[in-house]
Design an enzyme around this catalytic site. Structure first.
Site, mmCIF file in Angstrom:
data_model
loop_
_atom_site.group_PDB
_atom_site.id
_atom_site.type_symbol
_atom_site.label_atom_id
_atom_site.label_comp_id
_atom_site.label_asym_id
_atom_site.label_seq_id
_atom_site.Cartn_x
_atom_site.Cartn_y
_atom_site.Cartn_z
ATOM 1 N N ARG A 236 0.847 -1.186 0.000
ATOM 2 C CA ARG A 236 0.000 0.000 0.000
ATOM 3 C C ARG A 236 0.886 1.241 0.000
ATOM 4 O O ARG A 236 1.889 1.297 0.726
ATOM 5 C CB ARG A 236 -0.879 0.043 1.251
ATOM 6 C CG ARG A 236 -2.113 -0.835 1.185
ATOM 7 C CD ARG A 236 -3.175 -0.280 0.215
ATOM 8 N NE ARG A 236 -4.369 -1.081 0.229
ATOM 9 C CZ ARG A 236 -4.596 -2.132 -0.576
ATOM 10 N NH1 ARG A 236 -3.697 -2.485 -1.464
ATOM 11 N NH2 ARG A 236 -5.717 -2.793 -0.506
ATOM 12 N N GLU A 265 -3.720 7.272 -5.100
ATOM 13 C CA GLU A 265 -3.934 6.744 -6.465
ATOM 14 C C GLU A 265 -5.205 7.300 -7.078
ATOM 15 O O GLU A 265 -6.199 7.439 -6.374
ATOM 16 C CB GLU A 265 -3.998 5.206 -6.403
ATOM 17 C CG GLU A 265 -2.683 4.613 -5.976
ATOM 18 C CD GLU A 265 -2.771 3.124 -5.650
ATOM 19 O OE1 GLU A 265 -3.787 2.486 -5.984
ATOM 20 O OE2 GLU A 265 -1.829 2.594 -5.043
ATOM 21 N N HIS A 283 -0.773 0.130 -9.987
ATOM 22 C CA HIS A 283 -1.437 -0.818 -9.072
ATOM 23 C C HIS A 283 -1.913 -2.059 -9.842
ATOM 24 O O HIS A 283 -3.112 -2.287 -9.977
ATOM 25 C CB HIS A 283 -2.617 -0.129 -8.355
ATOM 26 C CG HIS A 283 -3.031 -0.850 -7.101
ATOM 27 N ND1 HIS A 283 -3.478 -0.198 -5.982
ATOM 28 C CD2 HIS A 283 -3.072 -2.170 -6.792
ATOM 29 C CE1 HIS A 283 -3.781 -1.086 -5.040
ATOM 30 N NE2 HIS A 283 -3.544 -2.286 -5.516
HETATM 31 C C1 8YV Z 1 -6.359 -5.092 -6.344
HETATM 32 C C2 8YV Z 1 -5.434 -4.789 -3.931
HETATM 33 O O1 8YV Z 1 -5.775 -4.363 -7.378
HETATM 34 O O2 8YV Z 1 -5.769 -6.955 -3.081
HETATM 35 C C3 8YV Z 1 -5.706 -5.758 -2.848
HETATM 36 O O3 8YV Z 1 -5.879 -5.320 -1.703
HETATM 37 O O4 8YV Z 1 -5.272 -3.653 -3.683
HETATM 38 C C4 8YV Z 1 -5.300 -5.236 -5.343
HETATM 39 O O5 8YV Z 1 -4.886 -6.538 -5.462
HETATM 40 C C5 8YV Z 1 -7.657 -4.504 -6.099
HETATM 41 O O6 8YV Z 1 -8.257 -4.936 -4.940
HETATM 42 C C6 8YV Z 1 -8.545 -4.804 -7.299
HETATM 43 O O7 8YV Z 1 -9.814 -4.412 -7.060
#
Ligand code: 8YV
Length: 318
Positions: A236, A265, A283
């Site tokens: 993050r 982001e 991301h």
């Molecule tokens: C994804 C993420 O891009 O798993 C997570 O917490 O931030 C990422 O893997 C995101 O959740 C896709 O919606």
């Protein structure tokens, strides 16, 4: 009647969207221009929410959904969901635990190699047509940093951290890690203090959950990482004090950074755009067809199980 589900972020697998449409009445919030009006119209009937790990759901939005039973996060991070509020209201929160571990670890290693070996810089050099104009057959690019054998410091030895360790070990890299406590089932050396870990690592790889950690990578840690050190972040953005990171890169206090995630982001500090010591990704760590399909299946299963009164596999609140 099919349960109504509010979708806060898109799912990119057509088969999953078809399945969701068969099982539920999907309210595509993320496509609405006037979101407040949309909630006014549909909020009272919403029983489920689909959201992304980064998007989460605000307490204010949950408060406008009186019948909300379940928030299915299409991701592993639940730091953008107010879990305490959800628990208080009896709203279940689920995540796609385990589905994206390998992809995120793959990207961490990919980013490490990309930044150390200057892959993106070299790619830009070839694409821009500069190579034939070089005075020697070898491109006049700076020599790169060897990856094999680098001392790797992993921040967060959960599923992703462990998968990164497995991969780094195959490159002959000595591995140390930090976490809230040492893990009895991990053979690598535990370093309690993050600054200490940075000072004895050639690359720090961030794989920690951000629920309990914010801006832990600050000027002191970056100084300790030092002029030969690299920072890789697939976790993050908010784990990093981005102002300190930009300053450290600008001053040459660290050798480079490869980042898949950012504080705000999709906004990325623009001063990084021209910096050849940095590799940037929007991301994308879990963004493969295979993983997003598996994640989508888990989201569907979470909603189905929840509405049927069963505890879903990826529940983080039960
Ligand atoms: C994804 C993420 O891009 O798993 C997570 O917490 O931030 C990422 O893997 C995101 O959740 C896709 O919606």
């Amino acid at each position: 009647m099919k349960p109504e589900v509010l979708q806060l972020s898109p799912i990119l697998i057509p088969e999953i969207n078809t399945r969701l449409g068969e099982l539920f009445t999907i309210r595509r919030y993320f496509e609405q221009a006037d979101k407040a009006a949309y909630i006014k119209e549909h909020g009272a009937n919403i029983r489920g929410v689909i959201t992304g790990g980064h998007t989460g759901i605000s307490q204010a939005l949950m408060a406008q959904l009186p019948k909300l039973e379940v928030v299915a996060v299409n991701g592993v991070g639940t730091d953008a969901v107010d879990l305490a509020y959800a628990r208080d209201r009896g709203i279940r929160v689920t995540a796609t635990i385990g589905a994206l571990t390998e992809d995120v670890a793959d990207l961490a290693i990919g980013l490490l190699i990309a930044v150390c070996r200057g892959l993106c810089t070299s790619d830009r050099y070839v694409r821009s047509g500069q190579w034939p104009h070089s005075t020697t057959p070898l491109a006049p690019l700076p020599l790169a940093r060897q990856v094999s054998g680098m001392r790797i410091g992993i921040v967060g030895m959960g599923r992703v951290g462990r998968a990164v360790a497995t991969r780094a070990a195959a490159f002959g890299c000595p591995i140390s890690y930090t976490d809230l406590q040492p893990m009895s089932d991990v053979n690598h050396s535990f370093v309690a203090d993050l600054t200490q870990l940075a000072s004895q690592s050639d690359a720090l790889i961030l794989a920690a959950a951000a629920d309990k950690a914010e801006a832990i990578i600050n000027a002191d840690v970056l100084k300790a990482l030092g002029q030969g050190g690299y920072l890789i972040n697939v976790a993050r953005g908010k784990l990093v004090n981005e102002v300190d990171l930009v300053a450290a890169l600008k001053a040459g206090e660290i050798a480079g950074a490869a980042l898949d995630v950012f504080v705000d982001e999709p906004r990325v500090p623009e001063t990084l755009f021209g910096n050849e010591q940095v590799v940037l990704q929007p991301h994308r760590a879990s963004a493969t067809v295979q993983t997003r399909t598996r994640m989508g299946e888990m989201v569907v299963a979470s909603l189905v199980d929840s509405f049927a009164g069963r505890v879903p596999q990826g529940s983080v609140t039960d």
